[in-house]
Design an enzyme around this catalytic site. Sequence first.
Site, mmCIF file in Angstrom:
data_model
loop_
_atom_site.group_PDB
_atom_site.id
_atom_site.type_symbol
_atom_site.label_atom_id
_atom_site.label_comp_id
_atom_site.label_asym_id
_atom_site.label_seq_id
_atom_site.Cartn_x
_atom_site.Cartn_y
_atom_site.Cartn_z
ATOM 1 C CE1 TYR A 112 -3.825 2.345 0.713
ATOM 2 C CE2 TYR A 112 -2.261 3.340 2.196
ATOM 3 C CZ TYR A 112 -3.447 3.323 1.389
ATOM 4 O OH TYR A 112 -4.213 4.354 1.478
ATOM 5 C CE LYS A 140 -3.507 5.593 -1.567
ATOM 6 N NZ LYS A 140 -4.279 6.177 -2.111
#
Length: 236
Positions: free
Chosen positions: A143, A147
């Site tokens: 994640y 990002k």
Amino acid sequence: MTDITGSVVLVTGANGGIGTRFVEAALARGAAKVYATARTPRTWDDERVVPLTLDVTDPASIAAVVEAAPDVTVLINNAGANTPTPGILSHTDDEIRANVETNFFGPLFLARAYAPLLSAHGGGTAIVDIHSALSWFAVAGIYSATKAALWSATNSLRLELQPAGVQVVGVHVGYVDTAMAAGVTDAKTDPATLVADVLDALEAGEHEVLADETSRQVKAGLSAPLEALYPQLAAR
């Protein structure tokens, strides 16, 4: 700067806690129309809201949305995905690809598809990318990696689109009080507060939003030695 009054806004992930607040806040600030997109669109009680089906991981779905909504002046890339546990090595190929497709390729390809239309206005248009404080802090594994990639892409988009008058805003925030963070006991930002800060920044002509103290602290720590950000490295 980009005025929300009279704008045509497209929100991805509009069914979620943050997406819903973006739809509501855009309407409250006088948006002429809001395209509320999701894989399974919901109904809304305002005639200015146009629900559209969008799977950001599907190029054909992106193309269909751009064809159905060519009048967009503000694109808000809010849709995102996470894994149930942190890390990279522990996840399957499908889990990794799903995060990359949703958190990086999706918003990038949407921005690329809308860039010519936004640029044609000659100013007053914008793209908003929702990053995370985890863009700068790798504890969330895949994640965080996706990002971080989106943050870098946003910087590139900002430079490429600035001559055409397209404002590109990157948003960093820690935990937000939504279903995704339901199991988190740390402090969480109210999604309505986050959205208000983002739209304020958009209308003020800003390029970046550090929406909470976590984001401000992590960004400030990037110039420090790596061991300051990750003390476990020093322990070894």
